[in-house]
Design an enzyme around this catalytic site. Structure first.
Site, short mmCIF file in Angstrom:
data_model
loop_
_atom_site.label_atom_id
_atom_site.label_comp_id
_atom_site.label_asym_id
_atom_site.label_seq_id
_atom_site.Cartn_x
_atom_site.Cartn_y
_atom_site.Cartn_z
N CYS A 92 -59.13 33.19 -60.62
CA CYS A 92 -59.90 32.99 -59.39
C CYS A 92 -61.40 32.93 -59.65
CB CYS A 92 -59.58 34.11 -58.41
SG CYS A 92 -59.77 35.73 -59.15
N LYS B 121 -45.43 44.13 -53.17
CA LYS B 121 -44.65 42.88 -53.12
C LYS B 121 -45.25 41.87 -54.08
CE LYS B 121 -44.70 39.06 -51.18
NZ LYS B 121 -44.15 38.28 -52.30
N GLU C 144 -60.59 24.71 -54.44
CA GLU C 144 -60.12 25.40 -55.65
C GLU C 144 -58.94 24.63 -56.22
OE1 GLU C 144 -57.93 29.14 -55.29
OE2 GLU C 144 -59.33 29.98 -56.74
N GLU D 32 -58.69 39.60 -51.42
CA GLU D 32 -59.31 38.99 -52.61
C GLU D 32 -58.76 37.60 -52.72
OE1 GLU D 32 -59.92 40.77 -56.62
OE2 GLU D 32 -58.33 42.02 -55.82
P1 NAD Z 1 -50.49 32.77 -52.49
O1 NAD Z 1 -51.47 33.07 -51.44
O2 NAD Z 1 -49.62 31.60 -52.33
O3 NAD Z 1 -49.51 34.01 -52.72
C1 NAD Z 1 -49.98 35.29 -53.02
C2 NAD Z 1 -48.99 36.31 -52.53
O4 NAD Z 1 -48.93 36.24 -51.10
C3 NAD Z 1 -47.57 36.12 -53.03
O5 NAD Z 1 -47.01 37.40 -53.29
C4 NAD Z 1 -46.88 35.46 -51.84
O6 NAD Z 1 -45.49 35.69 -51.80
C5 NAD Z 1 -47.56 36.15 -50.68
N1 NAD Z 1 -47.55 35.41 -49.41
C6 NAD Z 1 -47.43 34.06 -49.23
N2 NAD Z 1 -47.49 33.76 -47.92
C7 NAD Z 1 -47.68 34.94 -47.25
C8 NAD Z 1 -47.86 35.27 -45.88
N3 NAD Z 1 -47.86 34.35 -44.92
N4 NAD Z 1 -48.05 36.58 -45.57
C9 NAD Z 1 -48.07 37.52 -46.52
N5 NAD Z 1 -47.91 37.27 -47.84
C10 NAD Z 1 -47.72 35.98 -48.20
O7 NAD Z 1 -51.34 32.71 -53.83
P2 NAD Z 1 -50.81 32.39 -55.27
O8 NAD Z 1 -50.57 30.91 -55.32
O9 NAD Z 1 -49.73 33.31 -55.65
O10 NAD Z 1 -52.09 32.77 -56.18
C11 NAD Z 1 -53.11 31.89 -56.44
C12 NAD Z 1 -54.30 32.17 -55.55
O11 NAD Z 1 -54.71 33.51 -55.68
C13 NAD Z 1 -55.52 31.37 -55.93
O12 NAD Z 1 -56.10 30.84 -54.76
C14 NAD Z 1 -56.46 32.36 -56.56
O13 NAD Z 1 -57.80 32.06 -56.49
C15 NAD Z 1 -56.11 33.58 -55.82
N6 NAD Z 1 -56.48 34.76 -56.61
C16 NAD Z 1 -57.59 35.47 -56.22
C17 NAD Z 1 -58.01 36.55 -56.96
C18 NAD Z 1 -59.23 37.33 -56.56
O14 NAD Z 1 -59.42 38.39 -57.09
N7 NAD Z 1 -60.05 36.87 -55.67
C19 NAD Z 1 -57.29 36.95 -58.07
C20 NAD Z 1 -56.16 36.21 -58.44
C21 NAD Z 1 -55.78 35.12 -57.69
#
Ligand code: NAD
Length: 487
Positions: free
Chosen positions: A290, A181, A389, A257
């Site tokens: 990240c 997804k 962050e 992650e």
């Molecule tokens: P997000 O958490 O808003 O969304 C990530 C994914 O989760 C999307 O596909 C979203 O549709 C889904 N999602 C949202 N709510 C959900 C729920 N309640 N249950 C299940 N899935 C859900 O994050 P984002 O804004 O897309 O990405 C940015 C964040 O990701 C930053 O905090 C960044 O640090 C983190 N990130 C971490 C890594 C790592 O390796 N640690 C890598 C890339 C990004």
């Protein structure tokens, strides 16, 4: 440009059952690129059912040779469409094209699928254990590694291809099936992978399913479903917490992650001009990484000199149009993310940090979700901009007294994803690196990136490791088997 709009369910490329679609927006121009099928619970149910059947009733989980062949086929298909993928990433992610020659595209194309494909041959799937002798009975024993089952893979928008391939390679190599997804902001790189799987590989129907949706609730439904054995999630810490909460009902296996607020420690014997000339590197891809080291820790004895050097580096950040190969910074992914970053700038000013440069929307870029490269000095580690962050092109500079103080400040964070140490003495840098509570640390500019290198976080940065043997094992269960030995 037109991307793949269809979902992949049970081996078939398909529109959403409802017929609905959602728009894909180019964050640099704010124009609509096209649309993507908007999956709902009906599509998700079919996708999970297909993944379940493929795992439970085909030879996928046991046929390692098939899995290896399929991964190599997918690799070839991706390489054939390399340039289309590059253009698509720049358009839907808004990432500078320069980043596609790094982690957005070229680096994962080198090894994200090929490393796990090789590991299929090299991994010890079985391990002989000691002979048991209990109750007068001798038993041979062994530990066997088996795939977990159906994996729900949920990805963010900042490095969509890289993160998806990182998951896909390991999940498939270990014999699992999956439902992917993508984030609603960047569906096309993932729907493209769905098409390549369907059209160019022997991956059996149902092994890989792709469900894009405008609604985050679909991710939650994937977590809730008892037919899904493991959730592999990359995204924000807030969503990670929510997934853990929801997953607890079924004691779901989780790989999380999450976010970071990593420290870049520059010790007092470092070559400051050489090191700080690259300080504005945190603006790469508008700071939407990240593992970016967004807290710069410098010795108080050299603080003024350091601020001057970093300000000079920030004065020359090439940013703007992501299709321009000279730029390292493009727009934020959305107006919402841009406003969130600007909100943090306000918090920094309110709490008494000194804005050295940037902090607003660039007047010369009226279209697109841009934020100026932004530098804050005189930051205390208790301030909001030092603790949370920001996910924008914002660097905060924090002074420290000595090595112990630097380690204390670096570790005084809810996060524990990454870090960096620079010193004139490799030994001293290593000693400090050893004391950091982080999943990865760069010493004197070392690069830890690669499919064989475990990557992940501690504390609020997550649980588990992507990549390497640790990542591979995350998608496996261990079964111990014992049988009576011939006497
Ligand atoms: P997000 O958490 O808003 O969304 C990530 C994914 O989760 C999307 O596909 C979203 O549709 C889904 N999602 C949202 N709510 C959900 C729920 N309640 N249950 C299940 N899935 C859900 O994050 P984002 O804004 O897309 O990405 C940015 C964040 O990701 C930053 O905090 C960044 O640090 C983190 N990130 C971490 C890594 C790592 O390796 N640690 C890598 C890339 C990004």
């Amino acid at each position: 440009m037109s991307g793949e709009s269809r979902l992949l369910i049970g081996g078939k490329l398909t529109d959403a059952a409802s017929g609905r679609t959602f728009d894909n927006i180019n964050p640099a121009t704010e124009e609509i690129l096209g649309s993507t099928a908007d999956a709902d619970l009906v599509d998700l149910d079919a996708a999970i059912a297909s993944a379940r059947v493929a795992f439970d009733t085909t030879t996928w989980s046991t046929d390692r040779a098939l899995r290896k062949r399929c991964l190599l086929q997918l690799q070839e298909a991706l390489e054939r469409e390399r340039e289309e993928i590059r253009a698509e990433l720049v358009a839907e992610v808004g990432c500078p094209v320069a980043t596609t020659y790094m982690a957005q595209l070229e680096l994962p194309l080198e090894d994200a699928l090929l490393w796990p494909a090789r590991a299929i041959d090299e991994f010890p799937w079985e391990r002989e254990l000691s002979t048991g002798n209990q109750f007068g009975m001798r038993s041979w024993r062994k530990a066997v590694k088996e795939p977990v089952g159906v994996v729900g893979a949920i990805t963010p928008w900042n490095y969509p291809l890289e993160i998806t391939l990182g998951k896909l390679g390991q999940i498939l190599a270990t014999g699992n099936t999956l439902v992917l997804k993508p984030a609603p902001d960047t569906p096309w790189t993932t729907t493209r992978i769905g098409r390549l799987v369907a059209e160019h590989t022997d991956i059996p129907p149902g092994v890989v399913n792709v469900v894009a949706s405008a609604d985050h609730a679909l991710g939650e439904a994937l977590v809730d479903d008892p037919r899904v054995d493991l959730i592999s999630f990359t995204g924000s810490t807030a969503t990670g917490r929510r997934i853990m909460e929801r997953g607890s009902a079924g004691l779901k296996r989780l790989f999380l992650e999450l976010g970071g607020k990593s420290a870049d420690i520059v010790l007092d014997d470092a070559d400051l001009p050489a090191k700080l000339a690259f300080a504005s590197f945190v603006c790469m891809h508008a700071g939407q990484g990240c593992a970016m080291t967004t807290r710069l820790l410098v010795p108080r004895s050299r603080y003024d000199e350091a601020v001057e050097l970093v300000a000079a580096s920030f004065a020359n950040v090439p940013y703007g149009d992501p299709t321009d190969p000279a730029n390292i910074q493009g727009p934020q992914i959305s107006a919402r993310q841009r406003d969130r970053v600007l909100g943090y700038v306000e918090a920094g000013l309110r709490e008494g940090a000194r804005l050295v440069t940037g902090g607003g929307r660039p007047s010369h870029l009226p279209k697109g979700f841009y934020v100026e490269p932004t530098l804050f000095a005189d930051v205390d580690n208790t301030m909001t901009i030092a603790r949370e962050e920001i996910f924008g092109p914002v660097l905060v500079m924090i002074p420290f007294e000595d090595d112990d103080d630097a380690v204390r400040i670096a570790n005084d964070s809810p996060y524990g994803l990454s870090g960096a140490v620079t010193s004139g003495s490799a030994e001293r840098a290593l000693a400090v690196a050893g004391r950091l509570k982080a999943g990865t640390v760069s010493v004197n500019g070392g690069i830890y990136y690669g499919a064989d290198v475990p990557f992940g976080g501690r504390k609020a940065s997550g649980i588990g490791r992507q990549n390497g043997v640790e990542g591979f094992e995350q998608y496996l269960e261990t079964k111990s088997i014992a049988g009576l030995a011939a006497s």
